[in-house]
Scaffold this motif. Structure first.
Motif, PDB file in Angstrom:
ATOM      1  N   SER A 111      -3.825 -14.082 -12.035  1.00  0.00           N
ATOM      2  CA  SER A 111      -3.806 -13.064 -10.993  1.00  0.00           C
ATOM      3  C   SER A 111      -5.223 -12.797 -10.516  1.00  0.00           C
ATOM      4  N   TYR A 115      -4.150  -6.794  -7.229  1.00  0.00           N
ATOM      5  CA  TYR A 115      -2.785  -7.031  -7.669  1.00  0.00           C
ATOM      6  C   TYR A 115      -1.757  -6.905  -6.548  1.00  0.00           C
ATOM      7  N   ASP A 118      -1.932 -10.044  -4.431  1.00  0.00           N
ATOM      8  CA  ASP A 118      -1.395 -11.103  -5.283  1.00  0.00           C
ATOM      9  C   ASP A 118       0.132 -11.030  -5.340  1.00  0.00           C
TER      10      ASP A 118
END
Length: 155
Positions: A111, A115, A118
């Motif tokens: 990752s 986040y 992602d």
């Protein structure tokens, strides 16, 4: 219902409308016993609507619940661009090991530090892979269903 409308008026709230299924709840009974309603709504005042003028509401599907998902998109991303179909996960895929492998493979890996971005990339990638796999594996199920119903009526 009159009291509900009165509260909306007093608070100067308006219903944002929606795209998708007309109902957000169904009792899942058959024929005359079936009841469907639009219980879930997105409401906003004029100031909010001015701030989020591109906002729209999308009703999803209710495969495993008596309520459908209600998505509020403040950026207008749900708007269908040039007739492209929005991705929908199909209940018939559940339990299929190929489906599970596609999801697992898409979500594995490193990752980034952001986040949310992602996750958005993984969701887009996963939906693309699943849509492609569905077309190869099942074909266009809706068309096949219509053809089968037509053939059944002729018989």
């Amino acid at each position: 219902m009159e009291a509900f409308r009165s509260v909306l008026n007093d608070c100067e709230l308006k219903d944002l409308g929606f795209a998708g299924s007309c109902y957000t709840w169904c009792n899942r009974r058959e024929a005359d016993d079936r009841i469907c309603e639009r219980f879930d709504r997105c409401l906003a005042n004029a100031k909010w609507v001015d701030l989020f003028s591109a906002a729209n509401v999308q009703h999803g599907s209710g495969s495993y619940s008596d309520h459908v998902l209600v998505w509020l998109d403040t950026n207008g991303a749900f708007q269908n661009k040039r007739g492209k179909m929005m991705f929908r996960f199909k209940a018939m895929w559940l339990g299929n090991t190929n489906c599970e492998h596609i999801i697992e493979n898409t979500w594995q890996g490193e990752s980034s530090s952001n986040y949310m971005i992602d996750a958005m990339h993984r969701i887009r990638n996963c939906s693309g892979r699943l849509a492609s796999w569905n077309k190869k594996t099942f074909g266009v199920v809706h068309k096949k269903l219509i053809q089968a119903q037509s053939k059944l009526q002729r018989l």
